[in-house]
Design a protein around this motif. Structure first.
Motif, PDB file in Angstrom:
ATOM      1  N   THR A   1      74.334  31.092  67.967  1.00 59.16           N
ATOM      2  CA  THR A   1      74.701  29.994  67.171  1.00 59.16           C
ATOM      3  C   THR A   1      74.030  29.796  65.781  1.00 59.16           C
ATOM      4  OG1 THR A   1      75.498  29.088  69.058  1.00 59.16           O
ATOM      5  CG2 THR A   1      75.265  27.551  67.172  1.00 59.16           C
ATOM      6  N   LEU A   2      74.832  30.048  64.832  1.00 58.47           N
ATOM      7  CA  LEU A   2      74.050  29.668  63.625  1.00 58.47           C
ATOM      8  C   LEU A   2      73.723  28.397  63.129  1.00 58.47           C
ATOM      9  CD1 LEU A   2      76.558  32.083  61.280  1.00 58.47           C
ATOM     10  CD2 LEU A   2      74.273  32.760  62.346  1.00 58.47           C
ATOM     11  N   PRO A   3      72.673  28.198  62.397  1.00 58.03           N
ATOM     12  CA  PRO A   3      72.344  26.748  62.163  1.00 58.03           C
ATOM     13  C   PRO A   3      73.492  25.794  61.569  1.00 58.03           C
ATOM     14  CG  PRO A   3      70.722  28.455  61.019  1.00 58.03           C
ATOM     15  CD  PRO A   3      71.849  29.131  61.718  1.00 58.03           C
ATOM     16  N   ASN A   4      74.557  26.572  61.028  1.00 60.65           N
ATOM     17  CA  ASN A   4      75.566  25.759  60.542  1.00 60.65           C
ATOM     18  C   ASN A   4      76.695  25.358  61.717  1.00 60.65           C
ATOM     19  OD1 ASN A   4      76.974  27.942  60.952  1.00 60.65           O
ATOM     20  ND2 ASN A   4      77.444  28.186  58.960  1.00 60.65           N
TER      21      ASN A   4
ATOM     22  N   GLY B   1      84.364  28.246  65.305  1.00 66.42           N
ATOM     23  CA  GLY B   1      84.327  26.948  64.362  1.00 66.42           C
ATOM     24  C   GLY B   1      84.627  25.583  64.793  1.00 66.42           C
ATOM     25  N   ASP B   2      84.238  24.467  64.172  1.00 69.58           N
ATOM     26  CA  ASP B   2      84.895  23.332  64.341  1.00 69.58           C
ATOM     27  C   ASP B   2      85.397  22.755  62.975  1.00 69.58           C
ATOM     28  OD1 ASP B   2      84.295  23.031  67.188  1.00 69.58           O
ATOM     29  OD2 ASP B   2      82.095  23.162  66.424  1.00 69.58           O
TER      30      ASP B   2
END
Length: 418
Positions: A115-118, A411-412
């Motif tokens: 999971t990326l920081p974003n 993503g969201d």
């Protein structure tokens, strides 16, 4: 094409169209296969194994006709043995399909993810290659091996076998297609192409229709496919394999390994073709090793020519060279080897480590025979071939090597800033 047999037919003028049409049908079939569960694919493989056994009489009858034609054409005995089927070999073909059914399914395996920081969630997973073309010689068992591996890995396969096995291959493909149909799966997941050269050309140049071509056979076949293909290829097979007997080798161990590497099956690509003996032990080692080889029926080529040092004999022949130490052995192998399998016999772990680090080959053996370079021996089950190149796959190619990968990102409502 015969809908019943899956054998592509057509005159020379239309062969391009017929091969391309087969590739399009294979593409449609591959999209179905890519979505199948492991359970469905395994049922199809067991059904195919049952069908091979149920049609053994027809398969053997077709093979007998191929053998009669090959004998009449003066085919060497070693090639006749590759071509020949018998009840035991048919049982082995069916058992091979069941073995593949029992192997782990590579499709969907997650290779890595995070999971990326974003907040975006990344996952890389295995997916089928798509449409696989295989060009091969002789052995009709390859027809079924190729089907089993491509089916389990979610790929459709276009097969181009040799003219010598045309009848055997046609019967086998008809049996496999019938098994697929009986399971409600697309028959066009396996198709047999014509044996003429034009068919090969149109297969290996069907870029955009075929995802990868794998040649299996002699050096001439592999070179021609790799040279002329516009479709990506995976180069397999040619093996000028060496056994290097180091100065610190145990000669009992060396003798056993050299004999096994050369004589177990001299016609296969992992057989040893050159024996290198360290000059420091040559006086003792040469009489023993050469004597053992000659008693086993091997012709030892003393003072080999340049051509003999580069030869893949595929027979009871071996080149012999004395080398002045480890560095000379590594240099010799990297000059004459084909990147397949190389072996060192030594009790010196430091020498073994240097050998494994510096020899450029798909497989490097320490105190073990070159004959172990094999998908089944490595625990992969069956193999589609042994890759001697460095991109995509190297060494024995099992199910995992018949896949690529896909990145899936969750993503969201993420959008990327300008």
């Amino acid at each position: 094409m015969s809908a019943q047999t899956g054998v592509i037919t057509g005159d020379v003028g239309n062969i391009r169209d017929t091969v391309h049409d087969a590739a399009r049908r294979a593409r449609a079939a591959s999209r179905t296969l890519a979505t199948l569960s492991t359970e469905v694919k395994d049922r199809a493989l067991h059904a195919a194994a049952d069908a091979v056994l149920a049609h053994a009489h027809q398969i053997l009858a077709a093979n007998a006709k191929d053998l009669d034609a090959a004998r009449a054409a003066g085919t060497p005995e070693a090639m006749l043995d590759r071509l020949a089927l018998n009840p035991h070999r048919v049982d082995g073909i069916a058992a091979g399909l069941r073995q593949v059914a029992g192997l782990p399914d590579p499709v969907g395996e997650v290779l890595r993810g995070r999971t990326l920081p974003n907040g975006l969630r990344l996952r890389q997973q295995r997916v089928p290659l798509g449409v696989v073309g295989i060009v091969y010689e002789g052995r009709p068992n390859v027809t079924v091996d190729a089907f089993g591996l491509t089916c389990k890995s979610g790929n459709a396969v276009l097969l181009r076998g040799s003219s010598s096995a045309a009848g055997s291959n046609a019967e086998l493909v008809a049996v496999l297609r019938g098994a697929l149909s009986g399971e409600g799966l697309p028959e066009d997941a396996v198709q047999l192409l014509p044996t003429d050269r034009a068919g090969v050309t149109h297969l290996i140049q069907a870029r955009g229709l075929v995802d990868v071509v794998i040649p299996r056979g002699g050096a001439g076949l592999i070179e021609a496919v790799v040279r002329d293909a516009t479709v990506p290829t995976i180069e397999t097979g040619v093996g000028n394999c060496h056994v290097y007997v180091h100065a610190d080798a145990d000669l009992d161990t060396a003798e056993a390994i050299v004999l096994n590497a050369k004589t177990r099956r001299p016609s296969v690509c992992n057989a040893a073709e050159t024996l290198l003996v360290d000059a420091a032990i040559a006086e003792t080692a040469l009489p023993r090793l050469v004597g053992a080889l000659e008693r086993a029926g091997v012709t030892v080529h003393h003072n080999p020519t340049e051509d003999e040092l580069r030869a893949e004999f595929l027979s009871m022949d071996i080149a012999l060279a004395v080398v002045d130490g480890l560095d000379a052995a590594i240099a010799h192998i990297n000059t004459y080897g084909t990147g397949h399998t190389e072996a060192i016999v030594t009790a010196d772990i430091t020498a073994a480590q240097r050998f494994t680090q510096q020899v450029d080959a798909a497989a490097v053996m320490v105190n073990a025979s070159t004959s172990f370079t094999d998908g089944e021996q490595f625990g992969f089950g069956a193999e589609i071939g042994i890759s001697t190149q460095k991109l995509h796959a190297r060494g024995p190619m099992g199910l995992a090597e018949l896949t690529s990968s896909k990145w899936i990102v969750y993503g969201d409502g993420h959008t990327r800033p300008a």
